[in-house]
Motif scaffolding. Structure first.
Motif, short mmCIF file in Angstrom:
data_model
loop_
_atom_site.label_atom_id
_atom_site.label_comp_id
_atom_site.label_asym_id
_atom_site.label_seq_id
_atom_site.Cartn_x
_atom_site.Cartn_y
_atom_site.Cartn_z
N ASN A 90 17.47 -36.88 28.05
CA ASN A 90 17.81 -38.31 28.08
C ASN A 90 16.70 -39.20 27.53
OD1 ASN A 90 20.34 -37.80 29.24
ND2 ASN A 90 19.41 -37.69 31.27
N ARG A 91 15.61 -38.59 27.10
CA ARG A 91 14.48 -39.31 26.51
C ARG A 91 13.86 -40.31 27.50
NH1 ARG A 91 18.48 -38.56 22.60
NH2 ARG A 91 17.79 -37.62 20.66
N THR A 92 13.80 -39.95 28.76
CA THR A 92 13.26 -40.86 29.78
C THR A 92 11.86 -40.48 30.25
OG1 THR A 92 14.36 -39.58 31.51
CG2 THR A 92 15.53 -41.51 30.66
N VAL A 93 11.41 -39.27 29.93
CA VAL A 93 10.11 -38.77 30.39
C VAL A 93 9.31 -38.34 29.16
CG1 VAL A 93 8.97 -37.02 31.79
CG2 VAL A 93 11.15 -37.95 32.53
N LEU A 94 8.00 -38.57 29.21
CA LEU A 94 7.12 -38.13 28.12
C LEU A 94 6.08 -37.15 28.65
CD1 LEU A 94 6.32 -41.50 26.31
CD2 LEU A 94 7.94 -39.74 25.60
N TYR A 95 5.84 -36.12 27.87
CA TYR A 95 4.79 -35.15 28.17
C TYR A 95 3.90 -35.03 26.94
CZ TYR A 95 2.33 -30.79 28.84
OH TYR A 95 1.35 -29.84 28.94
N TRP A 104 14.02 -41.09 17.41
CA TRP A 104 13.71 -40.12 18.46
C TRP A 104 14.52 -38.84 18.30
CZ3 TRP A 104 11.37 -40.99 23.68
CH2 TRP A 104 10.43 -42.02 23.65
N LEU A 105 14.55 -38.34 17.07
CA LEU A 105 15.21 -37.07 16.80
C LEU A 105 14.40 -35.95 17.43
CD1 LEU A 105 15.99 -37.63 13.02
CD2 LEU A 105 17.53 -37.98 14.96
N PHE A 106 15.07 -34.92 17.90
CA PHE A 106 14.38 -33.75 18.42
C PHE A 106 13.91 -32.92 17.24
CE2 PHE A 106 17.39 -34.11 22.27
CZ PHE A 106 16.57 -35.07 22.85
N LEU A 107 12.63 -32.64 17.18
CA LEU A 107 12.00 -32.00 16.02
C LEU A 107 11.81 -30.49 16.19
CD1 LEU A 107 9.22 -34.69 15.49
CD2 LEU A 107 11.49 -34.59 14.42
#
Length: 100
Positions: A16-21, A90-93
């Motif tokens: 959901n693109r809500t957390v960053l690591y 915010w594409l998944f790479l």
């Protein structure tokens, strides 16, 4: 021809693109696979940060570690702006890095 090591600072997120690591590695492809398969214990596994959204490449380990420490001090808003500079959608790479 000498082989130069590459080092990476990278950001992962959840579905959901809500957390960053934020992490650091010398082998980005393998590290992303570890995240995808839940092999990295701790924060990224707990919050399911399996999706690569940003990375920077460095020739020298010192520079990569310095950059990781710098970004870790940033507020979330500044990290979001950094991601937007190279990946505004915010594409998944995860699949894109296979050619590194």
């Amino acid at each position: 021809m000498p082989h130069y090591q590459k080092f990476y600072v990278y950001l992962m997120t959840n579905r959901n693109r809500t957390v960053l690591y934020l992490g650091f590695t010398s082998n980005l492809k393998n590290r992303v696979k570890e995240h995808e398969n839940g092999l990295r214990e701790g924060f990224s596994k707990r919050y399911r940060c399996y999706y690569l959204i940003y990375f920077e490449r460095y020739k020298y380990v010192y520079n990569a570690i310095k950059r990781e420490k710098e970004i870790k001090k940033w507020r979330r808003e500044k990290k979001l702006a950094l991601i937007d500079t190279s990946n505004p959608q915010w594409l998944f790479l995860n699949d894109i890095i296979q050619d590194l």
